[in-house]
Design a protein around this motif. Sequence first.
Motif, PDB file in Angstrom:
ATOM      1  N   ALA A   1      -0.054 -24.224 -41.517  1.00 27.29           N
ATOM      2  CA  ALA A   1      -1.420 -24.572 -41.949  1.00 27.29           C
ATOM      3  C   ALA A   1      -2.176 -23.337 -42.426  1.00 27.29           C
ATOM      4  N   ASP A   2      -2.046 -22.228 -41.705  1.00 28.04           N
ATOM      5  CA  ASP A   2      -2.743 -20.989 -42.083  1.00 28.04           C
ATOM      6  C   ASP A   2      -2.280 -20.492 -43.448  1.00 28.04           C
ATOM      7  N   LEU A   3      -0.975 -20.586 -43.707  1.00 29.86           N
ATOM      8  CA  LEU A   3      -0.434 -20.114 -44.983  1.00 29.86           C
ATOM      9  C   LEU A   3      -0.895 -20.988 -46.147  1.00 29.86           C
ATOM     10  N   ILE A   4      -0.874 -22.294 -45.952  1.00 31.03           N
ATOM     11  CA  ILE A   4      -1.330 -23.196 -47.017  1.00 31.03           C
ATOM     12  C   ILE A   4      -2.828 -23.039 -47.243  1.00 31.03           C
ATOM     13  N   GLN A   5      -3.576 -22.901 -46.141  1.00 29.68           N
ATOM     14  CA  GLN A   5      -5.027 -22.726 -46.269  1.00 29.68           C
ATOM     15  C   GLN A   5      -5.362 -21.456 -47.051  1.00 29.68           C
ATOM     16  N   ALA A   6      -4.644 -20.390 -46.767  1.00 31.13           N
ATOM     17  CA  ALA A   6      -4.886 -19.129 -47.482  1.00 31.13           C
ATOM     18  C   ALA A   6      -4.604 -19.291 -48.973  1.00 31.13           C
ATOM     19  N   SER A   7      -3.549 -20.041 -49.298  1.00 30.66           N
ATOM     20  CA  SER A   7      -3.217 -20.279 -50.700  1.00 30.66           C
ATOM     21  C   SER A   7      -4.296 -21.112 -51.391  1.00 30.66           C
ATOM     22  N   LEU A   8      -4.798 -22.125 -50.695  1.00 25.52           N
ATOM     23  CA  LEU A   8      -5.875 -22.954 -51.253  1.00 25.52           C
ATOM     24  C   LEU A   8      -7.166 -22.151 -51.412  1.00 25.52           C
ATOM     25  N   ASN A   9      -7.440 -21.279 -50.451  1.00 25.86           N
ATOM     26  CA  ASN A   9      -8.641 -20.429 -50.536  1.00 25.86           C
ATOM     27  C   ASN A   9      -8.575 -19.478 -51.725  1.00 25.86           C
ATOM     28  N   GLY A  10      -7.344 -19.169 -52.162  1.00 30.24           N
ATOM     29  CA  GLY A  10      -7.174 -18.238 -53.271  1.00 30.24           C
ATOM     30  C   GLY A  10      -7.307 -18.880 -54.645  1.00 30.24           C
ATOM     31  N   MET A  11      -7.494 -20.189 -54.707  1.00 32.12           N
ATOM     32  CA  MET A  11      -7.660 -20.859 -55.999  1.00 32.12           C
ATOM     33  C   MET A  11      -8.996 -20.470 -56.629  1.00 32.12           C
ATOM     34  N   GLU A  12      -9.006 -20.352 -57.939  1.00 38.15           N
ATOM     35  CA  GLU A  12     -10.235 -19.953 -58.622  1.00 38.15           C
ATOM     36  C   GLU A  12     -11.345 -20.990 -58.479  1.00 38.15           C
ATOM     37  N   GLU A  13     -10.973 -22.240 -58.238  1.00 37.37           N
ATOM     38  CA  GLU A  13     -11.966 -23.305 -58.068  1.00 37.37           C
ATOM     39  C   GLU A  13     -12.560 -23.340 -56.661  1.00 37.37           C
ATOM     40  N   CYS A  14     -12.005 -22.540 -55.755  1.00 31.84           N
ATOM     41  CA  CYS A  14     -12.492 -22.547 -54.373  1.00 31.84           C
ATOM     42  C   CYS A  14     -13.917 -21.985 -54.305  1.00 31.84           C
ATOM     43  N   VAL A  15     -14.848 -22.786 -53.830  1.00 33.20           N
ATOM     44  CA  VAL A  15     -16.249 -22.355 -53.758  1.00 33.20           C
ATOM     45  C   VAL A  15     -16.623 -21.875 -52.360  1.00 33.20           C
ATOM     46  N   ARG A  16     -15.774 -22.219 -51.376  1.00 27.98           N
ATOM     47  CA  ARG A  16     -16.046 -21.794 -49.994  1.00 27.98           C
ATOM     48  C   ARG A  16     -14.729 -21.711 -49.238  1.00 27.98           C
ATOM     49  N   GLU A  17     -14.419 -20.512 -48.744  1.00 32.72           N
ATOM     50  CA  GLU A  17     -13.178 -20.349 -47.999  1.00 32.72           C
ATOM     51  C   GLU A  17     -13.282 -21.052 -46.651  1.00 32.72           C
ATOM     52  N   SER A  18     -12.205 -21.709 -46.279  1.00 33.60           N
ATOM     53  CA  SER A  18     -12.165 -22.443 -45.009  1.00 33.60           C
ATOM     54  C   SER A  18     -11.035 -21.908 -44.144  1.00 33.60           C
ATOM     55  N   ALA A  19     -11.093 -22.226 -42.858  1.00 37.73           N
ATOM     56  CA  ALA A  19     -10.007 -21.909 -41.934  1.00 37.73           C
ATOM     57  C   ALA A  19      -9.273 -23.193 -41.603  1.00 37.73           C
ATOM     58  N   ALA A  20      -7.974 -23.100 -41.365  1.00 37.68           N
ATOM     59  CA  ALA A  20      -7.209 -24.280 -40.936  1.00 37.68           C
ATOM     60  C   ALA A  20      -7.749 -24.746 -39.591  1.00 37.68           C
ATOM     61  N   LEU A  21      -7.756 -26.065 -39.392  1.00 37.58           N
ATOM     62  CA  LEU A  21      -8.385 -26.633 -38.209  1.00 37.58           C
ATOM     63  C   LEU A  21      -7.405 -27.478 -37.392  1.00 37.58           C
ATOM     64  N   VAL A  22      -7.677 -27.575 -36.102  1.00 33.52           N
ATOM     65  CA  VAL A  22      -6.911 -28.464 -35.227  1.00 33.52           C
ATOM     66  C   VAL A  22      -7.304 -29.903 -35.538  1.00 33.52           C
TER      67      VAL A  22
ATOM     68  N   ASP B   1      -2.273 -30.730 -60.536  1.00 40.46           N
ATOM     69  CA  ASP B   1      -1.102 -29.869 -60.651  1.00 40.46           C
ATOM     70  C   ASP B   1      -1.357 -28.509 -59.993  1.00 40.46           C
ATOM     71  N   LYS B   2      -2.552 -27.974 -60.183  1.00 42.20           N
ATOM     72  CA  LYS B   2      -2.882 -26.661 -59.625  1.00 42.20           C
ATOM     73  C   LYS B   2      -2.935 -26.692 -58.103  1.00 42.20           C
ATOM     74  N   ILE B   3      -3.507 -27.744 -57.546  1.00 40.48           N
ATOM     75  CA  ILE B   3      -3.610 -27.801 -56.090  1.00 40.48           C
ATOM     76  C   ILE B   3      -2.243 -28.103 -55.471  1.00 40.48           C
ATOM     77  N   ALA B   4      -1.414 -28.873 -56.170  1.00 43.00           N
ATOM     78  CA  ALA B   4      -0.050 -29.113 -55.691  1.00 43.00           C
ATOM     79  C   ALA B   4       0.724 -27.798 -55.646  1.00 43.00           C
ATOM     80  N   TYR B   5       0.539 -26.968 -56.671  1.00 45.41           N
ATOM     81  CA  TYR B   5       1.233 -25.681 -56.703  1.00 45.41           C
ATOM     82  C   TYR B   5       0.728 -24.758 -55.593  1.00 45.41           C
ATOM     83  N   ALA B   6      -0.579 -24.781 -55.331  1.00 48.39           N
ATOM     84  CA  ALA B   6      -1.144 -23.941 -54.265  1.00 48.39           C
ATOM     85  C   ALA B   6      -0.573 -24.347 -52.903  1.00 48.39           C
TER      86      ALA B   6
END
Length: 229
Positions: free
Chosen positions: A156-177, A214-219
């Motif tokens: 979850a942490d690795l995928i979250q970091a990849s999603l946070n790195g997308m240019e469309e990301c407006v707010r970085e999040s942390a993976a949650l339980v 497509d971009k979010i699938a790749y992330a």
Amino acid sequence: MKLIFFKKSVVLAVCLMAAAGIIIGVCCGVVAASTSATVEKVIVIDAGHGGIDAGVHGTATGAKESDVNLAIAKKLKGYFAGAGFKTVMTRNDNGGLYGLATKGFKMRDMKKRKQIIEDNKADMVISVHQNSCPIPSRRGATVFFDKDSDCGKALADLIQASLNGMEECVRESAALVGDYYMLKCTQNPSVIVECGFMTNADDDKLLNSDEYQDKIAYAIFKGAVSYYS
């Protein structure tokens, strides 16, 4: 002296060729082993909802979450398959997995998904969903993992970091339980990826764009494969 020098040169050349052959052989063996290990990994991709269970509806587009989930899941499958992984989809069309739409259909649907995960001996499970919130300004992707799964948290942490790195990301999040049924179907890493909030007009429009899907699938793919590195 010239003859001796010639013989030494020949011997040296042969030795160098032999050493190069060994090095190449070792490198090829490593690549082959790596490829073999990749092929043996089974990735189950779960497109959430389906059938009469549409999930959330888009604020701006009116689209069904179940359709968006399936579109992203199919693109995600393409990335994993292209990288040599064995990929299994819990559903490949707009239908649900519950059989008849009678009482208890939701639990039957989830149990069928669990059966698919178990029957295929999944090495990794990624469940694709879209989020909702009564506060329409809330947006962004969030990854959930089971509190008792260390491997799930790592993924979850690795995928979250990849999603946070997308240019469309407006707010970085942390993976949650998350206390969800789909996270408890295997001892191997399992996550739920809420790709965005369909109750937010901006997220909704993005999530219904083929390019963004497509971009979010790749992330998601990029974060997931880094788990094996």
